[in-house]
Write an enzyme that holds these catalytic residues in place. Structure first.
Site, short mmCIF file in Angstrom:
data_model
loop_
_atom_site.label_atom_id
_atom_site.label_comp_id
_atom_site.label_asym_id
_atom_site.label_seq_id
_atom_site.Cartn_x
_atom_site.Cartn_y
_atom_site.Cartn_z
N PRO A 9 23.79 34.61 37.31
CA PRO A 9 22.56 34.00 36.87
C PRO A 9 21.66 34.91 36.21
O PRO A 9 21.44 36.02 36.43
CB PRO A 9 21.87 33.63 38.28
CG PRO A 9 22.95 34.34 39.20
CD PRO A 9 24.10 34.67 38.61
N ASN A 10 20.54 34.12 35.25
CA ASN A 10 19.52 34.62 34.58
C ASN A 10 20.03 35.70 33.51
O ASN A 10 19.19 36.31 32.58
CB ASN A 10 18.65 35.56 35.67
CG ASN A 10 17.92 34.65 36.87
OD1 ASN A 10 17.58 33.49 36.31
ND2 ASN A 10 18.26 34.92 37.76
N ARG A 17 13.84 38.54 29.72
CA ARG A 17 13.63 38.95 31.20
C ARG A 17 13.54 40.60 31.25
O ARG A 17 14.55 41.20 31.14
CB ARG A 17 15.14 38.57 31.80
CG ARG A 17 15.30 38.82 33.02
CD ARG A 17 16.78 38.79 33.37
NE ARG A 17 17.14 38.87 34.62
CZ ARG A 17 18.06 39.02 35.57
NH1 ARG A 17 19.15 39.15 34.81
NH2 ARG A 17 17.92 39.27 36.69
N TYR A 22 16.36 45.54 31.42
CA TYR A 22 17.45 45.00 31.12
C TYR A 22 17.77 45.13 29.42
O TYR A 22 18.72 44.54 28.92
CB TYR A 22 17.68 43.35 31.34
CG TYR A 22 17.68 43.41 33.02
CD1 TYR A 22 18.81 43.74 33.75
CD2 TYR A 22 16.90 42.57 33.59
CE1 TYR A 22 18.76 43.70 35.06
CE2 TYR A 22 16.86 42.69 35.06
CZ TYR A 22 17.89 43.08 35.59
OH TYR A 22 17.98 42.83 37.14
N ASN A 73 29.90 40.42 35.93
CA ASN A 73 28.43 40.98 36.46
C ASN A 73 27.97 39.71 37.06
O ASN A 73 27.67 38.69 36.50
CB ASN A 73 27.67 41.24 34.81
CG ASN A 73 26.21 41.69 35.57
OD1 ASN A 73 25.70 41.40 36.67
ND2 ASN A 73 25.79 42.11 34.61
N ALA A 76 22.39 38.48 40.73
CA ALA A 76 21.99 38.59 41.96
C ALA A 76 23.00 38.18 43.04
O ALA A 76 22.70 38.80 43.91
CB ALA A 76 20.80 37.67 41.83
N GLU A 97 33.54 45.50 37.74
CA GLU A 97 32.31 45.04 38.17
C GLU A 97 31.47 45.67 37.05
O GLU A 97 31.52 46.99 36.81
CB GLU A 97 31.77 45.43 39.36
CG GLU A 97 30.41 44.97 39.98
CD GLU A 97 30.00 45.83 41.31
OE1 GLU A 97 30.82 46.58 41.84
OE2 GLU A 97 29.22 45.14 41.68
N HIS A 99 27.03 46.02 35.59
CA HIS A 99 25.75 45.73 35.86
C HIS A 99 25.08 46.49 34.67
O HIS A 99 25.28 47.75 34.44
CB HIS A 99 25.09 46.33 37.18
CG HIS A 99 25.70 45.58 38.35
ND1 HIS A 99 25.57 44.12 38.47
CD2 HIS A 99 26.70 45.98 39.04
CE1 HIS A 99 26.26 43.92 39.58
NE2 HIS A 99 27.07 45.00 39.84
N ARG A 106 17.66 51.39 42.41
CA ARG A 106 16.80 50.22 42.54
C ARG A 106 16.40 49.74 43.81
O ARG A 106 16.68 50.71 44.89
CB ARG A 106 17.37 48.95 41.51
CG ARG A 106 17.28 49.36 40.01
CD ARG A 106 17.63 48.08 39.35
NE ARG A 106 16.64 47.18 39.37
CZ ARG A 106 16.80 45.88 39.12
NH1 ARG A 106 18.07 45.48 38.36
NH2 ARG A 106 15.82 45.16 39.12
C1 DQA Z 1 22.21 43.07 37.42
C2 DQA Z 1 21.66 43.51 38.68
C3 DQA Z 1 21.43 42.71 39.88
O1 DQA Z 1 20.79 43.22 40.77
C4 DQA Z 1 20.41 41.73 39.28
O2 DQA Z 1 20.25 40.62 40.24
C5 DQA Z 1 20.66 40.95 37.89
C6 DQA Z 1 21.36 41.92 36.91
C7 DQA Z 1 22.54 43.81 36.23
O3 DQA Z 1 23.23 43.67 35.26
O4 DQA Z 1 21.79 45.04 36.26
O5 DQA Z 1 20.39 39.65 37.71
O6 DQA Z 1 23.42 42.43 37.92
#
Ligand code: DQA
Length: 148
Positions: A9-10, A17, A22, A73, A76, A97, A99, A106
């Site tokens: 998501p997002n 964002r 990011y 990835n 959240a 994984e 990120h 964080r």
């Molecule tokens: C994320 C890190 C997560 O904590 C966050 O909720 C994201 C992006 C990253 O790519 O740094 O949406 O996965």
């Protein structure tokens, strides 16, 4: 070799964002970066993004027998989803994984990764480059596996 790259998501809002966290590049830029990396490495890739936890679970389940490995990835859902962890364990495909941000620097609620418990490795804090590292790691892992 066929890899599935899944984004949660997002991540579709990359560039808009929280760019200080990011970056200023868009999701389309990320897709192009992944496609280019994979074509240079002779890897067949499918890249997907969804805002929905169940869709991530469905796509992980459907990867069985179709893909050789998964780069994920979960965004959240990383920090909340036992369903994604269970799906990764169920299909038992090698998974890595990624990120974009460095989770270790964080908030406390980002310090747990459920999905990561089913992954061979985690790359966090390297931006787009983390996806490249994950793809190269999986390629090496899968090719190494074939030799033995
Ligand atoms: C994320 C890190 C997560 O904590 C966050 O909720 C994201 C992006 C990253 O790519 O740094 O949406 O996965």
């Amino acid at each position: 070799m066929k890899l599935l790259v899944l984004n949660g998501p997002n991540l579709n809002l990359l560039g808009l964002r929280e760019p200080e966290i990011y970056g200023y590049k868009s999701y389309k830029d990320l897709e192009e970066y992944i496609q280019k990396t994979c074509s240079e490495e002779n890897i067949d890739v499918s890249v997907a993004q969804t805002n929905h936890e169940g869709c991530l679970v469905d796509q992980i389940q459907e990867a069985r027998g179709v893909f050789d490995g998964i780069v994920i990835n979960p965004a959240a859902y990383t920090h909340t989803s036992i369903a994604i962890l269970d799906a990764l364990k169920a299909v038992a495909l090698p998974a890595v994984e990624v990120h974009l941000s460095d989770l270790s620097q964080r908030e406390p609620f980002r310090q747990i990764s459920y999905a990561g418990m089913a992954c061979l490795k985690t790359y966090a804090g390297f931006g787009f480059e983390g996806y490249r590292q994950a793809i190269l790691f999986l390629k090496d892992y899968l090719e190494g596996g074939k030799k033995t």
